[in-house]
Design a protein around this motif. Structure first.
Motif, short mmCIF file in Angstrom:
data_model
loop_
_atom_site.label_atom_id
_atom_site.label_comp_id
_atom_site.label_asym_id
_atom_site.label_seq_id
_atom_site.Cartn_x
_atom_site.Cartn_y
_atom_site.Cartn_z
N GLN A 263 22.85 -31.36 -3.45
CA GLN A 263 23.51 -32.45 -4.16
C GLN A 263 24.77 -32.92 -3.44
OE1 GLN A 263 23.41 -33.45 -7.97
NE2 GLN A 263 21.22 -33.13 -7.76
N ALA B 242 27.46 -35.77 -10.07
CA ALA B 242 26.96 -36.62 -8.98
C ALA B 242 27.57 -38.02 -9.11
CB ALA B 242 25.44 -36.69 -9.02
N MET C 269 20.57 -39.21 -15.06
CA MET C 269 21.26 -39.61 -13.83
C MET C 269 21.56 -41.11 -13.84
SD MET C 269 22.42 -38.44 -10.95
CE MET C 269 21.58 -37.07 -10.14
N GLU D 258 13.84 -36.14 -13.61
CA GLU D 258 14.22 -35.43 -14.81
C GLU D 258 13.08 -34.57 -15.38
OE1 GLU D 258 17.05 -37.56 -17.19
OE2 GLU D 258 15.81 -37.19 -18.95
N ALA E 207 15.74 -39.17 -9.42
CA ALA E 207 16.26 -38.41 -10.54
C ALA E 207 15.08 -37.87 -11.34
CB ALA E 207 17.14 -39.31 -11.40
N ALA F 263 24.26 -34.58 -13.48
CA ALA F 263 24.24 -36.03 -13.29
C ALA F 263 25.67 -36.59 -13.33
CB ALA F 263 23.38 -36.69 -14.35
N GLN G 214 24.40 -41.88 -16.28
CA GLN G 214 25.71 -41.46 -15.77
C GLN G 214 26.22 -42.40 -14.69
OE1 GLN G 214 27.94 -39.11 -16.63
NE2 GLN G 214 26.71 -38.55 -18.41
#
Lengths: 480, 480
Positions: B363, B419, B446, B391, B389, B416, B449
């Motif tokens: 990451q 990041a 993600m 998920e 992403a 998320a 966010q």
């Protein structure tokens, strides 16, 4: 190739047993992730992890060498460091394995020594008669065989889109995107560097695949141009092909070269080739799958006449504008249709095309009576419906009247189901397609129900219109 | 107009008290629905329902005539049958009300008698000095004043997009669409037939509106062409304007005419006018709001240099292709940048532009180290990041290790968030924008966010590229 079993891909996509190189008991490596994907998909055959030290890998009995396996597996999958791939393939060849997916990268696409390494790989495969998908790929997702060699878990049920992709991402990273729209892959193939099996082989395989109704291509550059056109020409007469080609622009060409080492050609060349081969060309990933949706699910028709039904002017006018710009036609409705509409439209409505019901809360006029009349008009080839599904407002209003969250959800789901069934019935009785567009979330009850009932719903008029045009273009090119 | 208070729209969009015609205790009528929308929005001023018989409407004290009200309200909203609108407006005029939103349809847009009725309406308004929005409209949503005269409830928080629309739908039926992407209206105006207040007045109002950072227009036809260009020219030097015009195609023109009775002009005419006025033209609703997103949130810059960061080749190449086709440029990275990238890229990676990290689960390299180096490159105007992403897969993998649903969600949200904060920090320290594209659901942790941290995320490279181009085009046209 006349029978699907003759394809070099057949025993790869339908492997009954798999030798697996690259998984360990450290779960976070790419190799381990791919193995868990295979397990998660529910693969029903035997899996034989090969590991120099471990006796068990992720709970499965492991073997030190391919020669130790109790049978000769149909397929070997390799997720190994570049440097040891050739040596592993040599061992597989010696033990009689005839099919391989080489996921590992670091070959031709990185240039330099990678080019030589890829040549060695091909030499070994020829020596032992091994057919290879890859290297530098994510291999195969065959949803109907519960096989998934990508690091992502499959989402959603199997579908009818066959994908051949020079990018692994468009195989493994679109599961969620497709599932949200009720779509899915029949079989998706990440071809990687195509050192052996290439797009042409894949095209011939998917042409015969009974689960595949439409073939999507992501192309950075085609290796065997003449063979590709010949194969596609044959396929497209009975199965639509849609292609997203990125190598025609300056930056696309450079990016493609550094990605898979493909040599791409100018746009005009590809346009001509696609036209000759009966392929629909698109320019984005979204368009690619949108056109697959209509081409894979709607009856083929050369007609370009679209009747638009809306309950408000803006979406109607924007859909009309999009049709006009795409070469689709808004026919004038017949006198019989206009006569039949009169008693069922409010006085503020417009009965020219777009048919605009204006403000109405009458579900039966919107989902049954009005579309019922329109679908009978001889000039209609497609009914394009603007779908308002104001879930948030309706839910809040009903809850303010004292209904519970669960009651409201059930009621809305029921209403949506009934509306969708009404439209579905009209499709079945007329044999003509209905396509919708909306600005709502695909998780909305109404959108979901429409999709489940086989009515494509696109976010934006322009997407719906593009996808309808694909059917008309395909039919014109390929239907006699 | 120099001060916003001088605009005829000011006391409409910021009414302190409202007389309301058309609501009853039957909740399912359009009139009642609009009143509940006003209540649901939390309107803080007085509301005076006017009803011939009821003493109370939806729990609020009702009055028989506007003359009975305890004060002269700033605004009257009318959701009445067409035939009684003029008579009601006459009464309002006599009682001293100076501003009206006429939601009712059935005027000019239906032709015949409607044209005469609209003339009467205008005559009455002039006689009493009443300024009117409408008729045949949904009026105004002023999210910052808790005013919503549409039949839909507002979703999501207030935003910075000012919309002027010749369709009520694009005001009321895009709340969900915008909220899903973290966007919202500052003020949205459905202008309807523009019998009095028109697009030009609205443009001048939104130019001065402190909450509006970008103005979106949905146009079927412009009434006062010269005044529109002059007003837009002034506005666009400090506030971007984006226009979706549908009247330029044959079918669009016809649909527009039957919708609002607008007389539209050919595309070339509008293209020239937009260019002269510094307006960005788009061709779909999706493009309209995508361009508002970047224009309203990113720093303006004439630069057209895009550096693409991806972890897989296909999305990188498709973004490169889209840039090339849009006139955006992929610069060559400087030697310093290439040197700095060397130790932080895996050996399979490509450090040309697109920068392709290939498979990495690190990451910090994806969200900090690599973009940190790239953002420092002098040739970079925009960093375009392909966002994976996954998920579903990550969640399932973590749960298979024994974590609970809630634990996994918290962990993923946390990851998320971290990041997104890292990228945000890079934006703040460099003053240059980061834009993302993805194929994931906007409900994904993600994506959410990133959006909450002011990083636009588009579904598809082509949408991101179109929206970046809007900033470059706007800057080139309007910045000195």
């Amino acid at each position: 190739m006349n029978r699907i079993e003759e394809s070099p891909l057949y025993r790869i996509a339908n492997a009954r047993s798999i030798a697996y190189y690259g998984a360990s008991n450290r779960v976070e490596t790419m190799g381990s992730m791919v193995l868990t994907s295979i397990l998660d998909a529910g693969f029903e055959g035997e899996i034989y992890p090969i590991h120099p030290k471990e006796k068990e890998v992720q709970g499965i009995k492991a073997y030190a060498e391919p020669g130790d396996l109790p049978e000769i597996p149909d397929l070997v999958i390799m997720v190994l460091p570049t440097g040891i791939v050739c040596q592993a393939l040599e061992k597989c060849g010696k033990s009689g394995i005839k099919h391989a997916i080489v996921v590992s990268g670091g070959f031709k696409e990185v240039g330099g020594e990678g080019i030589e390494l890829e040549r060695q790989l091909l030499d070994i495969s020829k020596k032992y008669g091994i057919r290879i998908v890859g290297p530098n790929c994510l291999g195969i997702v065959n949803n109907h065989h519960k096989l998934n060699s990508t690091p992502m878990f499959i989402e959603g049920p199997p579908g009818y889109i066959g994908l051949i992709s020079q990018s692994g991402s468009f195989v493994a990273q679109t599961f969620n995107y497709l599932a949200t729209q009720g779509l899915g892959f029949s079989t998706a193939i990440s071809v990687g560097n195509e050192t052996d099996i290439d797009m042409v082989d894949c095209l011939e395989y998917l042409a015969e695949c009974p689960h595949t109704k439409v073939i999507a291509l992501y192309i950075e550059g085609i290796k065997r141009g003449r063979a590709f056109i010949e194969a596609a020409k044959k396929v497209s007469t009975h199965k639509p092909i849609v292609a997203f080609y990125v190598g025609g622009s300056e930056a696309g060409r450079k990016a493609a070269f550094s990605h898979t080492g493909s040599l791409s050609g100018p746009d005009q060349l590809y346009d001509a080739a696609f036209r000759q081969a009966g392929i629909i060309r698109v320019h984005t990933v979204v368009e690619l799958f949108d056109c697959c949706w209509t081409l894979g699910s709607l009856p083929k028709s050369k007609g370009r006449n679209v009747v638009i039904q809306t309950h408000s002017g803006g979406p109607g006018a924007s859909a009309a504008d999009a049709c006009s710009r795409s070469g689709l036609v808004l026919p004038t409705l017949s006198d019989e249709t206009l006569e039949a509409l009169k008693p069922i439209l409010p006085h503020t409505a417009s009965s020219s095309n777009p048919v605009d019901l204006t403000f109405t809360q009458d579900q039966s006029s919107f989902f049954k009576d009005v579309p019922g009349v329109l679908m009978k008009d001889k000039s209609l080839d497609y009914l394009l419906v603007y779908l308002l599904a104001p879930e948030f407002s309706v839910k809040k209003r009903l809850m303010s009247m004292g209904m519970s969250d669960i009651e409201v959800d059930e009621m809305m789901k029921d209403m949506a189901g009934k509306a969708a069934h009404k439209l579905r019935k009209l499709v079945d009785s007329s044999g003509k397609p209905i396509v919708c567009f909306t600005y709502h979330d695909p998780h909305n009850f109404m959108i979901k129900q429409m999709i489940e009932n086989g009515i494509p719903v696109f976010q934006d008029a322009s997407r719906a219109v593009r996808a309808i045009k694909a059917v008309a273009d395909y039919s014109e090119m390929n239907l006699k």
